[in-house]
Design an enzyme around this catalytic site. Structure first.
Site: not given
Ligand code: NAD
Length: 314
Positions: A8, A11, A140
């Site tokens: 990922g 992201g 989630y």
């Molecule tokens: P994001 O949505 O910005 O990025 C997630 C990435 O995963 C994307 O680039 C997407 O293309 C990729 N993805 C989706 N499905 C996929 C698959 N089947 N195989 C491979 N890649 C895939 O998310 P983020 O904000 O970077 O979050 C990353 C982690 O951190 C997650 O577990 C999220 O739950 C956790 N998190 C984020 C936040 C926040 O505020 N951003 C807060 C708490 C927890």
């Protein structure tokens, strides 16, 4: 020297994490991966297309690059998961168990983030303890609690060196947020610079925990390098920097843009999610066990966000 595979990686977190890890451990030692490809980090160093629901592909890439660590970020976030709950289960749980299996088979260190979304309406809302009631009401949240338990299980049952944090809403200016409930806290800065006004989909007085991305990235590096003998909680450490409602962001922005105006048009779906989450969480276990400390409060972050967003939009 570490060799790390990040899933990922394109992201909100991954696109900055990969850059930071490459600065610390060397470009060739950090392999970015995602289900998609965009210009940017994917051509600045090793990058592989991996769909995390494809267990064989994940295993093959980890083995081929001889990595010793997986940082598993691929997921569907809270608001997106609520729109497609079954798909969220398949990606969030299927991807996680696949990544943990690779870590078990190849004896890798493992990191994955949980979230304040792992709490629910019956969780104590203020100064939410590290160990407390977790009965979330979103897909989630169900995924995140299950994931926390699964990571604990892989450590206890198989000795996999799993580690993780519960992130609050993360704020950054590099990659756009990916469909979370706290995305307003990023949008508000862009709209402040563009239009001196923002209409919030989260209502007045709704407090949630937040953190600026540099603190979130430092936390990963610090936790992964921490002495394991000091870790009583390996996974899902509460960490936070800011507890704020939309009007607190407006107040901080007005110190730089005095005529900024905040209005509200509440989205019931995301408001319901926000109402089920804590107002503020207690991060003292992370501080005690591996020295977590956030550098940015709301005012310090706001100054940087406004400067950087202005540069970006210029
Ligand atoms: P994001 O949505 O910005 O990025 C997630 C990435 O995963 C994307 O680039 C997407 O293309 C990729 N993805 C989706 N499905 C996929 C698959 N089947 N195989 C491979 N890649 C895939 O998310 P983020 O904000 O970077 O979050 C990353 C982690 O951190 C997650 O577990 C999220 O739950 C956790 N998190 C984020 C936040 C926040 O505020 N951003 C807060 C708490 C927890």
């Amino acid at each position: 020297m570490k060799k790390i595979l990040v899933t990922g990686a394109l992201g909100q977190i991954g696109s900055e994490l990969v850059t930071k890890l490459r600065e610390i451990y060397g470009t060739s030692n950090v392999i970015g991966s995602d289900i998609r490809k965009i210009d940017g980090i994917d051509d600045e160093g090793p990058f592989e297309i991996i769909d995390v629901t494809d267990a064989d592909r994940l295993y093959d890439v980890a083995k081929e690059h001889k990595v010793d660590t997986i940082m598993h970020l691929a997921a569907l976030l809270s608001a997106t998961a609520e729109k497609a709950p079954k798909k969220a289960w398949d990606i969030n749980m299927g991807g996680l168990v696949n990544a943990l299996e690779v870590a078990r088979e190849l004896d890798l260190q493992f990191f994955t983030p949980s979230s304040i979304g792992a709490f629910g309406p019956s969780t104590p809302k203020d100064n939410t303890p590290q160990d407390t009631l977790q009965r979330p009401t979103t897909m989630y949240g169900v995924n995140k609690v299950s994931g926390e338990l699964l990571c604990d299980y892989y450590f206890q049952r198989f000795g996999v060196d799993t580690r993780g944090v519960r992130y609050p809403g993360l704020i950054s200016y590099v990659a756009p947020p990916g469909g979370g409930t706290t995305d307003y806290a990023v949008e508000i800065y862009y709209e402040a610079v563009k239009n001196k006004a923002y209409t919030s989909y989260i209502g007045e007085g709704t407090y949630m925990d937040m953190m600026f991305m540099p603190d979130a990235l430092n936390a990963i590096v610090q936790l992964m390098e921490a002495d394991p003998s000091k870790l009583e909680h390996r996974n899902a450490f509460n960490i936070t920097a800011i507890s704020a409602a939309p009007e607190d962001f407006a107040k901080a922005i007005k110190k730089h843009i005095p005529d900024f105006k905040l209005s509200y048009d509440v989205d019931p779906v995301r408001q319901k999610i926000a109402d089920s989450w804590p107002n503020s969480i207690d991060s003292s276990s992370a501080a005690k066990e591996w020295g977590f400390k956030a550098e940015y409060d709301l005012d310090k972050m706001t100054k940087v966000m406004l400067e950087k967003v202005e540069e970006k939009l210029a």
